[in-house]
Design a protein around this motif. Structure first.
Motif, mmCIF file in Angstrom:
data_model
loop_
_atom_site.group_PDB
_atom_site.id
_atom_site.type_symbol
_atom_site.label_atom_id
_atom_site.label_comp_id
_atom_site.label_asym_id
_atom_site.label_seq_id
_atom_site.Cartn_x
_atom_site.Cartn_y
_atom_site.Cartn_z
ATOM 1 N N GLY A 238 0.823 -1.200 0.000
ATOM 2 C CA GLY A 238 0.000 0.000 0.000
ATOM 3 C C GLY A 238 0.856 1.248 0.000
ATOM 4 O O GLY A 238 2.017 1.222 0.401
ATOM 5 N N VAL A 239 0.266 2.348 -0.470
ATOM 6 C CA VAL A 239 0.953 3.639 -0.491
ATOM 7 C C VAL A 239 -0.022 4.702 -0.002
ATOM 8 O O VAL A 239 -1.150 4.798 -0.501
ATOM 9 C CB VAL A 239 1.447 4.001 -1.906
ATOM 10 N N ILE B 264 -4.656 5.429 -11.152
ATOM 11 C CA ILE B 264 -4.414 4.379 -12.144
ATOM 12 C C ILE B 264 -2.946 3.957 -12.108
ATOM 13 O O ILE B 264 -2.612 2.762 -12.045
ATOM 14 C CB ILE B 264 -4.810 4.849 -13.554
ATOM 15 N N SER B 265 -2.048 4.927 -12.156
ATOM 16 C CA SER B 265 -0.614 4.610 -12.171
ATOM 17 C C SER B 265 -0.162 3.989 -10.859
ATOM 18 O O SER B 265 0.680 3.081 -10.860
ATOM 19 C CB SER B 265 0.203 5.868 -12.467
ATOM 20 N N MET B 266 -0.700 4.466 -9.746
ATOM 21 C CA MET B 266 -0.317 3.893 -8.459
ATOM 22 C C MET B 266 -0.757 2.433 -8.377
ATOM 23 O O MET B 266 0.008 1.552 -7.954
ATOM 24 C CB MET B 266 -0.938 4.701 -7.318
ATOM 25 N N VAL C 259 -8.296 -3.288 -9.449
ATOM 26 C CA VAL C 259 -9.138 -2.541 -8.515
ATOM 27 C C VAL C 259 -8.252 -1.863 -7.475
ATOM 28 O O VAL C 259 -7.435 -2.529 -6.823
ATOM 29 C CB VAL C 259 -10.153 -3.469 -7.824
ATOM 30 N N ALA C 260 -8.397 -0.560 -7.344
ATOM 31 C CA ALA C 260 -7.707 0.192 -6.300
ATOM 32 C C ALA C 260 -8.700 0.501 -5.193
ATOM 33 O O ALA C 260 -9.830 0.919 -5.452
ATOM 34 C CB ALA C 260 -7.126 1.486 -6.863
ATOM 35 N N VAL C 261 -8.271 0.276 -3.957
ATOM 36 C CA VAL C 261 -9.130 0.525 -2.800
ATOM 37 C C VAL C 261 -8.354 1.354 -1.780
ATOM 38 O O VAL C 261 -7.132 1.443 -1.828
ATOM 39 C CB VAL C 261 -9.595 -0.804 -2.151
#
Length: 343
Positions: free
Chosen positions: A208-209, A249-251, A309-311
């Protein structure tokens, strides 16, 4: 008046093509900044020697760098007065972009639909990114909710384009010369081949970031995205600057390296939704689902269709939508794309 207030919903016409300013020559500087902003480690975009061993002349600029540059050019004409960027479809990367290439953008309006509140409407555009030779390197459709300036402006006839739910394998363009028969899995970082992934498989990318205000502002300026919601804290009622969706999107793509290190090149964007807003201080994690697989004609190269999927913090494992069909509030991004992977 010499300043540009941006276009509002009533300013668009079906069929018009907008040439966007200003062309941009990309260099290794874009790559260095991109890799500084995101934990991007895919080998094909990190090493000229790895790229040459894969049949390319050198390491291309990351696919999403090309996307961000092309996208950023469109913002002053398409989404300067946007409420939100709503989705994507029919995106294809048609040729690699290399340092020294000059990119410009043009968009054609293919759909308009005023919202029932009469204060905004949805604008659909097909955008093309062109290089210095006039070759199209990237194309995609996106739709944006845009404010009206004159609330009494008559609503246009509603036109909603029919878009493909997903691009077929035959629609994919594999870069000329790409050859994974000599692929070095040790240098790439993971041993998993195309055949090791199964349709329906879900992958937790673990890492995670936490999003910082400073890095978001650097990214938004880097891609010359001038949308007011990203810069002006007074533009939203909550007083917060909205994190640029491309940053998420890039992360997420960079985080997906852990588990998908060999999904080297993005070749198509089937669809995407920025499900919920992201703000500074949110911690972003990602997971993927394998949706489809296909052979290609390129030596040693397979195509894999992935849902990324980014959460943010608090999300349940692999949670996407509730029983009502709406995205869970912790879901930030739902992206459907094709990538190429060694067989």
């Amino acid at each position: 008046m010499k300043t540009n207030p941006g276009r509002f919903f009533e300013d668009y016409r079906i069929g018009e093509t907008i040439t966007h300013a200003v062309p941009r020559t990309v260099s290794g500087g874009e790559r260095a900044l991109y890799h500084a902003l995101y934990p991007a480690r895919h080998a094909l975009y990190s090493s000229d020697e790895f790229a040459r061993a894969s049949g390319l002349s050198a390491s291309p600029i990351d696919d999403l760098v090309a996307f961000h540059v092309v996208f950023g050019k469109t913002v002053p004409d398409i989404s300067l007065n946007a409420v939100a960027n709503l989705g994507y479809a029919e995106g294809r990367w048609l040729a690699p972009v290399y340092p020294g290439d000059t990119l410009r953008s043009e968009s054609t309006v293919i759909g308009l639909k005023e919202n029932s509140n009469g204060k905004s409407g949805v604008v659909y555009v097909r955008t093309r990114g062109l290089n210095q030779n006039g070759d199209c390197v990237l194309e995609y459709v996106r739709w944006v909710m845009v404010r009206k300036n004159r609330l009494d402006a008559p609503a246009p006839e509603a036109v909603v384009p029919e878009l493909k739910k997903a691009l077929a394998p035959a629609d994919l363009v594999i870069p000329a010369g790409l050859d994974f028969t000599r692929y070095d899995f040790a240098l790439a970082g993971e041993p998993h081949r195309w055949g090791d992934y199964q349709v329906g498989e879900q992958i937790d990318h673990v890492d995670g970031v936490t999003i910082e205000e400073a890095e978001h502002m650097i990214a938004t300026r880097l891609w010359q995205n001038t949308a007011k919601v990203h810069f002006d804290a007074t533009f939203r009622d909550d007083g917060k600057r909205l994190i640029y969706g491309g940053h998420i999107i890039s992360m997420a793509r960079a985080l997906s390296f852990n588990g998908l290190a060999n999904a080297q090149m993005i070749v198509a964007l089937n669809g995407g939704a920025h499900a919920n807003p992201c703000f500074s201080g949110d911690t972003v994690k990602a997971w993927s689902e394998v949706l489809d697989k296909a052979d290609t004609d390129a030596p040693g190269v397979g195509a894999i269709r992935l849902r990324l999927v980014a959460v943010k913090q608090g999300a349940a494992p692999f949670a996407l939508k509730g029983e009502d069909g709406k995205y869970a509030p912790e879901v930030l991004l739902d992206l459907d794309y094709w990538a190429v992977m060694p067989k």
